[in-house]
Design a protein around this motif. Structure first.
Motif, PDB file in Angstrom:
ATOM      1  N   PHE A  47     -37.263   0.254  -5.796  1.00 53.10           N
ATOM      2  CA  PHE A  47     -35.858   0.295  -6.189  1.00 53.10           C
ATOM      3  C   PHE A  47     -34.963   0.110  -4.972  1.00 53.10           C
ATOM      4  O   PHE A  47     -35.210   0.698  -3.911  1.00 53.10           O
ATOM      5  CB  PHE A  47     -35.579   1.655  -6.839  1.00 53.10           C
ATOM      6  CG  PHE A  47     -34.378   1.697  -7.723  1.00 53.10           C
ATOM      7  CD1 PHE A  47     -34.335   0.975  -8.909  1.00 53.10           C
ATOM      8  CD2 PHE A  47     -33.285   2.472  -7.377  1.00 53.10           C
ATOM      9  CE1 PHE A  47     -33.224   1.029  -9.740  1.00 53.10           C
ATOM     10  CE2 PHE A  47     -32.175   2.535  -8.194  1.00 53.10           C
ATOM     11  CZ  PHE A  47     -32.136   1.812  -9.379  1.00 53.10           C
ATOM     12  N   GLU A  49     -31.478   1.165  -4.008  1.00 55.27           N
ATOM     13  CA  GLU A  49     -30.622   2.185  -4.610  1.00 55.27           C
ATOM     14  C   GLU A  49     -29.186   1.716  -4.801  1.00 55.27           C
ATOM     15  O   GLU A  49     -28.569   1.951  -5.842  1.00 55.27           O
ATOM     16  CB  GLU A  49     -30.656   3.456  -3.747  1.00 55.27           C
ATOM     17  CG  GLU A  49     -32.020   4.154  -3.775  1.00 55.27           C
ATOM     18  CD  GLU A  49     -32.006   5.481  -3.041  1.00 55.27           C
ATOM     19  OE1 GLU A  49     -31.300   5.588  -2.021  1.00 55.27           O
ATOM     20  OE2 GLU A  49     -32.695   6.415  -3.495  1.00 55.27           O
ATOM     21  N   GLU A  50     -28.610   1.046  -3.791  1.00 50.93           N
ATOM     22  CA  GLU A  50     -27.207   0.653  -3.895  1.00 50.93           C
ATOM     23  C   GLU A  50     -26.988  -0.406  -4.986  1.00 50.93           C
ATOM     24  O   GLU A  50     -25.944  -0.425  -5.644  1.00 50.93           O
ATOM     25  CB  GLU A  50     -26.704   0.120  -2.545  1.00 50.93           C
ATOM     26  CG  GLU A  50     -26.558   1.186  -1.462  1.00 50.93           C
ATOM     27  CD  GLU A  50     -27.893   1.560  -0.810  1.00 50.93           C
ATOM     28  OE1 GLU A  50     -27.922   2.441   0.039  1.00 50.93           O
ATOM     29  OE2 GLU A  50     -28.932   0.933  -1.185  1.00 50.93           O
ATOM     30  N   LYS A  52     -28.987  -0.700  -7.594  1.00 49.57           N
ATOM     31  CA  LYS A  52     -29.559  -0.180  -8.839  1.00 49.57           C
ATOM     32  C   LYS A  52     -30.429  -1.241  -9.521  1.00 49.57           C
ATOM     33  O   LYS A  52     -30.376  -1.471 -10.724  1.00 49.57           O
ATOM     34  CB  LYS A  52     -28.451   0.297  -9.795  1.00 49.57           C
ATOM     35  CG  LYS A  52     -27.644   1.459  -9.251  1.00 49.57           C
ATOM     36  CD  LYS A  52     -26.602   1.933 -10.250  1.00 49.57           C
ATOM     37  CE  LYS A  52     -25.820   3.125  -9.682  1.00 49.57           C
ATOM     38  NZ  LYS A  52     -24.779   3.609 -10.616  1.00 49.57           N
ATOM     39  N   TYR A  73     -29.310  -2.135   2.306  1.00 51.68           N
ATOM     40  CA  TYR A  73     -29.682  -1.361   1.125  1.00 51.68           C
ATOM     41  C   TYR A  73     -30.829  -0.422   1.455  1.00 51.68           C
ATOM     42  O   TYR A  73     -31.593  -0.641   2.400  1.00 51.68           O
ATOM     43  CB  TYR A  73     -30.087  -2.296  -0.022  1.00 51.68           C
ATOM     44  CG  TYR A  73     -29.085  -3.384  -0.294  1.00 51.68           C
ATOM     45  CD1 TYR A  73     -27.891  -3.104  -0.958  1.00 51.68           C
ATOM     46  CD2 TYR A  73     -29.324  -4.683   0.132  1.00 51.68           C
ATOM     47  CE1 TYR A  73     -26.965  -4.105  -1.214  1.00 51.68           C
ATOM     48  CE2 TYR A  73     -28.397  -5.692  -0.107  1.00 51.68           C
ATOM     49  CZ  TYR A  73     -27.221  -5.398  -0.773  1.00 51.68           C
ATOM     50  OH  TYR A  73     -26.307  -6.375  -1.004  1.00 51.68           O
ATOM     51  N   THR A  74     -30.944   0.618   0.613  1.00 51.85           N
ATOM     52  CA  THR A  74     -32.031   1.589   0.782  1.00 51.85           C
ATOM     53  C   THR A  74     -33.154   1.251  -0.186  1.00 51.85           C
ATOM     54  O   THR A  74     -32.949   1.227  -1.409  1.00 51.85           O
ATOM     55  CB  THR A  74     -31.524   3.017   0.506  1.00 51.85           C
ATOM     56  OG1 THR A  74     -30.430   3.311   1.375  1.00 51.85           O
ATOM     57  CG2 THR A  74     -32.657   4.025   0.726  1.00 51.85           C
ATOM     58  N   LYS A  76     -36.393   2.319  -2.037  1.00 54.28           N
ATOM     59  CA  LYS A  76     -37.034   3.559  -2.484  1.00 54.28           C
ATOM     60  C   LYS A  76     -38.292   3.202  -3.290  1.00 54.28           C
ATOM     61  O   LYS A  76     -38.231   2.406  -4.222  1.00 54.28           O
ATOM     62  CB  LYS A  76     -36.079   4.379  -3.353  1.00 54.28           C
ATOM     63  CG  LYS A  76     -36.694   5.652  -3.939  1.00 54.28           C
ATOM     64  CD  LYS A  76     -35.699   6.368  -4.848  1.00 54.28           C
ATOM     65  CE  LYS A  76     -36.324   7.582  -5.520  1.00 54.28           C
ATOM     66  NZ  LYS A  76     -35.370   8.252  -6.443  1.00 54.28           N
ATOM     67  N   THR A  84     -42.308  10.280  -1.891  1.00 54.43           N
ATOM     68  CA  THR A  84     -41.343   9.199  -2.052  1.00 54.43           C
ATOM     69  C   THR A  84     -41.048   8.550  -0.701  1.00 54.43           C
ATOM     70  O   THR A  84     -40.861   9.232   0.317  1.00 54.43           O
ATOM     71  CB  THR A  84     -40.045   9.720  -2.670  1.00 54.43           C
ATOM     72  OG1 THR A  84     -40.344  10.271  -3.966  1.00 54.43           O
ATOM     73  CG2 THR A  84     -39.019   8.617  -2.834  1.00 54.43           C
ATOM     74  N   ARG A  86     -38.631   5.972   1.638  1.00 51.85           N
ATOM     75  CA  ARG A  86     -37.291   5.391   1.763  1.00 51.85           C
ATOM     76  C   ARG A  86     -37.167   4.678   3.102  1.00 51.85           C
ATOM     77  O   ARG A  86     -37.669   5.153   4.121  1.00 51.85           O
ATOM     78  CB  ARG A  86     -36.196   6.460   1.663  1.00 51.85           C
ATOM     79  CG  ARG A  86     -35.857   6.886   0.240  1.00 51.85           C
ATOM     80  CD  ARG A  86     -34.662   7.838   0.234  1.00 51.85           C
ATOM     81  NE  ARG A  86     -34.188   8.120  -1.103  1.00 51.85           N
ATOM     82  CZ  ARG A  86     -34.686   9.058  -1.893  1.00 51.85           C
ATOM     83  NH1 ARG A  86     -35.688   9.816  -1.450  1.00 51.85           N
ATOM     84  NH2 ARG A  86     -34.200   9.247  -3.099  1.00 51.85           N
TER      85      ARG A  86
END
Length: 790
Positions: A47, A49-50, A52, A73-74, A76, A84, A86
């Motif tokens: 994913f 995150e920013e 989505k 962007y991150t 994940k 998890t 990141r």
């Protein structure tokens, strides 16, 4: 014919042109996710995150996110049993990024670690049974039915008798006919009627197909003696719509729809399914000999099949609840199906000079309508943790009418060559009622022990009559209803040791068979069967397996009573039994970061008694079933497959099966059997398949996806009769066959819209059915599919 060749060439040209378009650049992220000891982690969530946006990793641990705007962007990544992950990523250039991640095991699962996330198909293949588990997702956009999917599988050869909707013989590791059982969601399909024929069942309605070869697990509680095919329909709890329509050669139309609506609060679910099939089946047969009239000499020509149309449809609606505390799935269903089929020229008889005589009069037809009422209940964790239940029941009514009323006989040109002044006409009708119950219960005691049981009961009651009275005992036999009743009770115990490396399954089955309408034979049989299946993982990439089963197979109603079309009754059929042994190994190589090679090798041995075999047709084109005291089967099958990311895959498989008559002396005598150890007639002994697929993403500005695919099938020449019987130089054979298919699929809007163009047998090679009659040649099909989910 030239136009079809041009269309096939256009398909190939389109593949190469789209490859050039694919060279347009986009910002993409791709990579691999690994876990313990470098093992790929499937179905991990990936994913940004920013944005989505994201997805899940493939079975090989590969992921890809496309069309990413410039920015930071991150990333994940999460998976069950792992910490998890990141990481900040910057997308500022036009080149794709590749990120390979190794996840750390979560602290709360340290110790005895179980890597989760394998597909159900992978888990099934890693049991001790010799089993192929085929996920049908990659076939959903093609014009395939279940038979075409299975025919590309190791150890399987399906020999159809013509075009769409035709009958077929299903060969699995040397066994054919009813020795191989078919199931839908674990419930036996036998005696359901031809509307459930695998030759017309769309692949869109199916999630997975499990093919057991030899030993069969106890939860499939039926009398499968040499193997079983379990069709798993779509089990998702999501709301979705999947609709498709295809049109192609021989005026072939196929439509399918499966949908589901679910209320997320109550779990109330409605699941309709529908399919429709129609074809003229008027394909051309090449270099056939025929005659002008009864007195003329044969001549050679190309002839188009006629009076060979087929039509079928099935509608089914299930209403119930899913994903509730009291049930995982509970459905009540109602279905209706219908078949209309021409019966001429359904069969021919091959003469020694290579010509074909037509024995069946023209203008005849087959009609069938089918009502089905069903119930299903599935629950894991019933009352206590580890207890699972699966119960299904159905009531099926089948009305069939076969009409033989014409006095005319035709040649392959379609001209009448003879009119019988005193024809033997039949108007054969039967009404069949079938009651089916299948239930299984399993309890997982702990990680080492599991016990299970199953009960299957099936009762068939048929009332038949010939509306036109003739002097034919086979069609005026029964003054009372014809009934078969059989029950199979299964017990199993599974033991797992050495951190899951060793798994052993012990099973036993009790078979009970009753034919109350036949009083002049031993009509009640009860037999015990038993088996063992074990596998050992030498490493995460290598396992070995073995299985043994003593199994019985009880005669079916159609084998005992006939079908009113081409199968004569045989009231004296006995249950067949077999000792089945399988040995196999599977190994996986990793080639670089993204490549994988899967290999599989299996050997099989069958020692059979009272084998129920179909007798070759006479000049009247009728078949019948009878017992052969002994049959010996030995064979070997192998598969090799390479895959790279989700982009490219290529594979091949081959099967050798040596099926021989094992009766040393003639029945009730000491006279030697002159076909002892002869290869069984009309049975292929070597066949192979190959396939390849290449995927291109992000084509052009509309972000299209393209999949180009190719497949081929080969069957070696074999005899129509025992080799020792035919005279030298006049041995009738089914020639060597080699067919090739090619196609392309275009998808848009994240595979919501899909268009497939497919050319089958594009070289127009000759292909044959089980009595050397020709099957369809080159054919072109186009299919549109719409898929929506939320």
């Amino acid at each position: 014919m030239r136009s079809i060749k041009k269309l096939c060439l256009a398909v190939l040209c389109l593949v190469f042109s789209l490859q050039l378009l694919a060279q347009e650049k986009a910002l993409n992220l791709r990579g691999m996710v690994y876990g313990k000891e470098g093992v790929a982690v499937p179905f991990a969530t990936v994913f940004l995150e920013e944005l989505k946006r994201g997805g899940t990793t493939s079975e090989e641990g590969y992921f890809e996110i496309t069309n990413i705007p410039e920015g930071h962007y991150t990333l994940k990544i999460s998976a069950v049993g792992y910490k998890t992950y990141r990481k900040q990523l910057g997308f500022t250039q036009t080149e794709d990024k590749e990120v390979n991640v190794t996840l750390e095991i979560a602290a709360n699962v340290l110790g005895e670690v179980t890597i989760v996330g394998k597909t159900i198909a992978q888990e099934i293949k890693e049991t001790g049974f010799n089993v192929n588990a085929i996920e049908t997702k990659k076939f959903e956009n093609t014009n395939s039915d279940v038979n075409r999917v299975l025919n590309q599988t190791t150890g399987i050869r399906i020999r159809e008798t013509g075009g769409l909707g035709s009958g077929f013989d299903f060969y699995l590791n040397g066994l054919s006919g009813q020795a191989v059982k078919f199931f839908i969601d674990g419930q036996p399909m036998e005696d359901y009627g031809s509307v459930f024929n695998l030759n017309n069942f769309p692949v869109n309605l199916i999630e997975r197909v499990d093919i057991y070869k030899g030993a069969v697990p106890a939860f499939l509680g039926s009398d499968a003696m040499g193997g079983a095919v379990n069709i798993i329909t779509k089990q998702s709890a999501k709301t979705y719509l999947d609709a498709s329509y295809s049109y192609g050669s021989f005026n072939t139309h196929r439509a399918a729809l499966t949908a589901q609506w679910r209320d997320s609060k109550s779990g109330f679910t409605i699941k309709p399914q529908f399919f429709y099939n129609y074809s003229d089946n008027n394909y051309t047969m090449h270099n056939l000999k025929t005659i002008k009239d009864k007195q003329s000499s044969p001549y050679v020509g190309d002839f188009q099949r006629f009076l060979n149309a087929y039509e079928s449809y099935l509608g089914d609606v299930q209403v119930g609840f899913t994903k509730r505390k009291w049930t995982d799935r509970f459905f009540i269903g109602l279905g209706y199906g219908k078949v209309n089929q021409d019966l001429f020229p359904a069969r021919g008889y091959k003469n020694l000079d290579g010509s074909f005589s037509i024995a069946t009069p023209a203008g005849d037809s087959y009609y069938e309508k089918n009502y089905r009422y069903s119930l299903q209940y599935v629950k894991d964790g019933l009352f206590v943790k580890g207890l699972s239940a699966n119960v299904s029941a159905s009531f099926n009514t089948l009305d069939m009418l076969t009409a033989y009323t014409s006095a005319d006989e035709y040649n392959w040109e379609g001209s009448v060559i003879y009119t019988n002044q005193n024809p033997v006409a039949r108007l054969f009708k039967y009404n069949q009622k079938m009651y089916q119950w299948a239930s299984s219960l399993s309890y997982t005691v702990n990680e080492h022990h599991e016990v299970s049981s199953s009960i299957t009961w099936g009762r068939v009651k048929r009332e038949s009559s010939n509306k036109i009275q003739v002097n034919d005992e086979d069609y005026n036999l029964f003054d009372e209803p014809q009934i078969t009743d059989k029950k199979v009770v299964g017990l199993a115990y599974k033991n797992t040791q050495f951190n899951g490396k060793l798994q052993t399954i012990l099973s036993a089955k009790l078979y009970s068979f009753l034919v109350p309408s036949i009083v002049d034979r031993e009509n009640k049989d009860a037999h015990w069967g038993y088996g063992i299946a074990t596998r050992y993982k030498l490493s995460d990439n290598w396992l070995i397996k073995a299985s043994y089963e003593k199994a019985y197979r009880l005669p079916e109603a159609v084998e005992i009573f006939g079908d009113g079309k081409f199968i004569r009754p045989n009231l004296g059929l006995l249950p067949e039994n077999s000792h089945n042994i399988n040995l196999g190994t599977q190994y996986t190589w990793r080639t670089g970061e993204y490549g994988k090679i899967n290999t599989e090798l299996n050997g099989f041995y069958r020692l059979m008694e009272n084998r129920i075999f179909v007798r070759p047709p006479s000049k009247q084109a009728y078949f019948s079933y009878y017992n052969i005291d002994g049959v010996l089967i030995k064979g070997l099958e192998a598969e090799l497959r390479y895959s790279f990311k989700n982009r490219f895959s290529i594979g091949t498989n081959a099967t050798f099966q040596d099926v021989r008559n094992n009766v040393k002396y003639m029945i009730h005598s000491t006279v030697p059997n002159f076909v002892y150890r002869d290869r069984m007639y009309n049975t292929p002994y070597f066949f192979a398949n190959a396939d390849a697929a290449y995927t291109i993403d992000n084509i052009g500005k509309r972000n299209l996806k393209m999949v180009a695919f190719y497949s081929t099938g080969y069957v070696s020449e074999f005899y129509l009769n025992y080799p020792s019987i035919a005279q030298s130089g006049n041995k009738s054979t089914i020639p060597t066959q080699f067919t090739q298919d090619v196609g392309i699929t275009l998808s848009a809007k994240e595979s919501r819209y899909n268009l497939t163009v497919e050319c089958r047998n594009f070289t127009d090679a000759l292909a044959y059915d089980d009595i050397a009659m020709q099957k369809p040649g080159r054919a072109l099909y186009a299919k549109f599919r719409y898929f929506l989910t939320k």
